[in-house]
Structure formats: C-alpha cells, structure tokens
Design an enzyme around this catalytic site. Structure first.
Site, PDB file in Angstrom:
ATOM      1  N   VAL A  62      -0.365  -1.230  17.551  1.00 50.54           N
ATOM      2  CA  VAL A  62      -1.166  -1.250  16.551  1.00 50.54           C
ATOM      3  C   VAL A  62      -1.546  -2.577  15.627  1.00 50.54           C
ATOM      4  O   VAL A  62      -0.648  -3.012  15.122  1.00 50.54           O
ATOM      5  CB  VAL A  62      -0.510  -0.433  15.503  1.00 50.54           C
ATOM      6  CG1 VAL A  62      -1.525   0.126  14.430  1.00 50.54           C
ATOM      7  CG2 VAL A  62       0.055   1.010  16.181  1.00 50.54           C
ATOM      8  N   GLY A 101       2.884  -4.165  15.764  1.00 49.40           N
ATOM      9  CA  GLY A 101       3.429  -2.631  15.283  1.00 49.40           C
ATOM     10  C   GLY A 101       4.969  -2.664  15.780  1.00 49.40           C
ATOM     11  O   GLY A 101       5.619  -1.693  15.574  1.00 49.40           O
ATOM     12  N   TRP A 142     -14.511 -19.763  10.352  1.00 48.93           N
ATOM     13  CA  TRP A 142     -15.885 -19.457  10.636  1.00 48.93           C
ATOM     14  C   TRP A 142     -15.977 -18.200  11.233  1.00 48.93           C
ATOM     15  O   TRP A 142     -16.510 -17.166  11.135  1.00 48.93           O
ATOM     16  CB  TRP A 142     -16.897 -20.441  11.053  1.00 48.93           C
ATOM     17  CG  TRP A 142     -16.389 -20.893  12.333  1.00 48.93           C
ATOM     18  CD1 TRP A 142     -16.531 -20.486  13.800  1.00 48.93           C
ATOM     19  CD2 TRP A 142     -15.387 -22.222  12.583  1.00 48.93           C
ATOM     20  NE1 TRP A 142     -15.977 -21.212  14.714  1.00 48.93           N
ATOM     21  CE2 TRP A 142     -15.650 -22.221  14.012  1.00 48.93           C
ATOM     22  CE3 TRP A 142     -14.957 -22.960  11.685  1.00 48.93           C
ATOM     23  CZ2 TRP A 142     -14.697 -23.283  14.368  1.00 48.93           C
ATOM     24  CZ3 TRP A 142     -14.246 -24.186  12.195  1.00 48.93           C
ATOM     25  CH2 TRP A 142     -13.941 -24.329  13.697  1.00 48.93           C
ATOM     26  N   LYS A 143     -14.922 -17.814  12.351  1.00 54.88           N
ATOM     27  CA  LYS A 143     -14.952 -16.680  13.088  1.00 54.88           C
ATOM     28  C   LYS A 143     -14.524 -15.528  12.268  1.00 54.88           C
ATOM     29  O   LYS A 143     -15.196 -14.403  12.559  1.00 54.88           O
ATOM     30  CB  LYS A 143     -14.003 -16.633  14.125  1.00 54.88           C
ATOM     31  CG  LYS A 143     -14.378 -17.955  15.257  1.00 54.88           C
ATOM     32  CD  LYS A 143     -13.369 -18.136  16.316  1.00 54.88           C
ATOM     33  CE  LYS A 143     -13.619 -19.358  17.147  1.00 54.88           C
ATOM     34  NZ  LYS A 143     -12.761 -19.492  18.369  1.00 54.88           N
ATOM     35  N   ASP A 156      -3.100  -4.154  12.908  1.00 55.75           N
ATOM     36  CA  ASP A 156      -3.821  -3.832  11.566  1.00 55.75           C
ATOM     37  C   ASP A 156      -4.174  -5.052  10.743  1.00 55.75           C
ATOM     38  O   ASP A 156      -3.017  -5.657  10.246  1.00 55.75           O
ATOM     39  CB  ASP A 156      -3.013  -2.852  11.046  1.00 55.75           C
ATOM     40  CG  ASP A 156      -3.220  -2.468   9.345  1.00 55.75           C
ATOM     41  OD1 ASP A 156      -4.536  -2.781   8.878  1.00 55.75           O
ATOM     42  OD2 ASP A 156      -2.685  -1.495   8.825  1.00 55.75           O
ATOM     43  N   MET A 157      -5.156  -5.698  10.832  1.00 46.09           N
ATOM     44  CA  MET A 157      -5.370  -6.671   9.931  1.00 46.09           C
ATOM     45  C   MET A 157      -6.578  -6.862   9.091  1.00 46.09           C
ATOM     46  O   MET A 157      -7.529  -6.133   9.306  1.00 46.09           O
ATOM     47  CB  MET A 157      -5.378  -7.942  11.059  1.00 46.09           C
ATOM     48  CG  MET A 157      -6.858  -7.873  11.942  1.00 46.09           C
ATOM     49  SD  MET A 157      -6.963  -9.466  13.063  1.00 46.09           S
ATOM     50  CE  MET A 157      -8.328  -9.286  13.525  1.00 46.09           C
ATOM     51  N   HIS A 197       0.702  -1.130  -0.028  1.00 43.32           N
ATOM     52  CA  HIS A 197       0.098   0.077   0.109  1.00 43.32           C
ATOM     53  C   HIS A 197       0.773   1.138  -0.244  1.00 43.32           C
ATOM     54  O   HIS A 197       0.540   2.408   0.531  1.00 43.32           O
ATOM     55  CB  HIS A 197      -1.014   0.036   1.302  1.00 43.32           C
ATOM     56  CG  HIS A 197      -2.024  -0.884   0.896  1.00 43.32           C
ATOM     57  ND1 HIS A 197      -1.994  -2.319   1.715  1.00 43.32           N
ATOM     58  CD2 HIS A 197      -3.078  -1.148   0.482  1.00 43.32           C
ATOM     59  CE1 HIS A 197      -2.819  -2.956   1.485  1.00 43.32           C
ATOM     60  NE2 HIS A 197      -3.637  -2.521   0.447  1.00 43.32           N
TER      61      HIS A 197
END
Length: 328
Positions: A171, A300, A225-226, A173-174, A44
């Site tokens: 942090v 992080g 499934w979660k 971030d997923m 990104h």
C-alpha cells in the site's frame, strides 16, 4: 501513553454521539479514526479528531448527508458527496468501484463536494482486502508552491496505490509534498527535526524545521519539479472526472478545506496467480545492501508491525490531545 484500541474507539464514538450524531454514523467514523491511530497514522487519527468535530460544528461536514448519483457511463460513475463525512463517502466510493470492476474488470467512481478522507490508505486497503487493486487520489486546498514558485498554488494531493498480496498488502500512500502536513505538525509538536529537508525557510533555504516550513508556506514537492507536475495532473484528473471543484476554486472560495474532489479506481486481479510475481519483485528489491542500520521495507510493511504492536500493547496517543478529546 498507550491505551487499548477499543477504549480509543469508544471515546471517539462517545464524543460524536454527544454532538447528536446517529449511532451508526458515529460508530463508522470512530472506527476510521481509531484504525488510523492503531496503524500509526496519528496525524489522521486522534490528532485530527478535534478538527473533525470543529468542522461538524461549523456545518462544513454534514454527518447525516449521503452521496447521490450524478452520472453513469459504462464503468465510470460521478457522485455528489453532499458534504457528508469524507471517510464515509470514500468507503462508499471504493465499494462502488469494486462493484463496477466485478462486471467490467475496472471501475472508476469520482465524487465532488466531499470532505477530507483522513488517511487515504484506508481505501486502498479496502480494495486490497476485497482482492482488487485500488488507486485513489484527491485534491486539496492550495498548500504547495509549484516548482520555481514561492506561493502555494498546488495541493499536496495524496495518491494511493494498493496491490493485494497474501501475507500483507502493498500500500503506497503518499502526499505530493515531501512530508504530509499532518507529519509536519507531528514533528513540530515533538520538537524534532525532520530526517531530510521538507521545505524552505523564509530566506529561501532548505530546512528540516517543521515549524519554519509551515510558517513560510513553502513545502517541498516530492521529486522537485516531478512532484509539482504530478500534483497538477492529479488535480486536473480529480476535477475533470468528478465535475467538481479544483484546488484553485477550493482555495479562492475562502472556505476551509471542504468540498474537495476525489477519484476511486478498482481493478480486478487474480491474487493467487500473481502471488509469485509480486513476491519476486519484493524479494529482489529487499535484497539490496542496506545503508547502515536501515531496513528495506515495501510500502505498507511497517504499518502491519505497528498495528500488531498497537493491538498487543495499546495504541500510542499524545496525552495532551487525548485529554482534549475526552473533554469534547
């Protein structure tokens, strides 16, 4: 290859200005892309930049647009992103959430009709740098099959939770897929297998081949499934709170991934008071016996190491993509 951070940012800014984008807007966008690559999120950063330029050319991203207020009630606000650059909309929204939290203890800003925010962790970090807990999430185009399904019907809907901490913020971030699609593209480009299975091949078998997974369009949700359930709920929340488009609407419109819905929450906290509590949890977690040569890291922590190396030795870039950006 590695290049200096300032050179990378300057190249992004040059390319944006060459497409008739205002200097201030170009600088703000260039900073986000350069920071992402600096911190090791190449998918990104540099690698995503040519796509951003294409979206501008196709009028899917409107560089001069700004968000407008739609509704406000208490500590919650709804905004229309007006298809402005997603990164700038997101930075505005988390700042607005922080302002609301200053007076209310918590602030929630939901935005519709916005664009890809690139690295979601950017806005969690923005909250943490201001001393606030940050919670952010977005919906996306359908790219993830629901658990038990074989066709994409859910987004990989990234979730960010940031906790301010002296000496390095925590942090998380997923994405809701085991690997973000940016990471899958990265492994495919490098011709490397995934460390653990990230989806299914066309025969329905788990695979570590990124190209095969993208071809089958059967990425694996985190926690099986979660993760599937969490993706669905995040889409529900983003759509309801913003009054914007859902993953089904974005997907069935036939357009590219644009006009998404996002939520930004800031929570007031006492960083100094909580320091010992946070460190107690981190120290206990890291005290576990590591498997093999692995190191136990909090979310992080590695980013800070990559950032330090990038600023010292230069930012790692894919030479082929770098030359492509220089030609824009």
């Amino acid at each position: 290859m590695r290049i200096p951070y300032q050179q990378l940012k300057a190249e992004f800014k040059r390319a944006l200005i060459s497409h008739d984008i205002d200097d201030t807007i170009a600088d703000a966008c260039a900073t986000v892309f350069a920071d992402n690559s600096r911190d090791g999120v190449h998918s990104h950063g540099l690698n995503r930049f040519p796509v951003f330029i294409e979206y501008i050319k196709e009028n899917l991203v409107l560089p001069d647009a700004i968000p407008t207020l739609v509704n406000a009630f208490g500590a919650i606000e709804q905004w229309d992103g007006n298809l402005a650059p997603g990164m700038l909309n997101a930075k505005f929204c988390i700042d607005r959430a922080i302002d609301l939290a200053k007076d209310n203890g918590i602030g929630c800003v939901a935005i519709k009709n916005t664009n890809h925010w690139m690295r979601g962790g950017t806005y969690g970090l923005q909250a943490a740098e201001s001393g606030y807990i940050g919670i952010c999430f977005t919906n996306t185009i359908a790219n993830l099959p629901p658990w038990g399904g074989t066709e994409p019907r859910l987004g990989n809907n990234p979730l960010i939770i940031a906790v301010p901490r002296q000496g390095g913020h925590v942090v998380l971030d997923m994405a809701m897929s085991q690997y973000s699609f940016g990471k899958l593209w990265q492994y495919q480009a490098q011709g490397k297998p995934l460390p653990v299975p990230g989806g299914y091949n066309n025969e329905g078998n788990l695979s570590t081949d990124a190209a095969t997974i993208m071809e089958s369009k059967r990425a694996l949700p985190i926690g099986f499934w979660k993760g599937s359930g969490l993706s669905l709920v995040l889409d529900l929340l983003a759509t309801i709170l913003s009054g914007g488009d859902s993953t089904p609407v974005i997907t069935q419109s036939g357009r590219k991934e644009t006009g998404v819905s996002q939520v930004f929450i800031a929570i007031k906290t006492d960083v100094e008071k909580n320091a010992s509590l946070i460190n107690e949890i981190l120290v206990y977690t890291k005290s576990s016996a590591a498997e093999g040569d692995n190191e136990i890291l909090f979310p992080g922590e590695n980013m800070l190491r990559v950032r330090e190396q990038s600023l010292k030795e230069g930012v790692w870039v894919d030479e082929e993509v770098w030359e492509k950006v220089r030609g824009l």
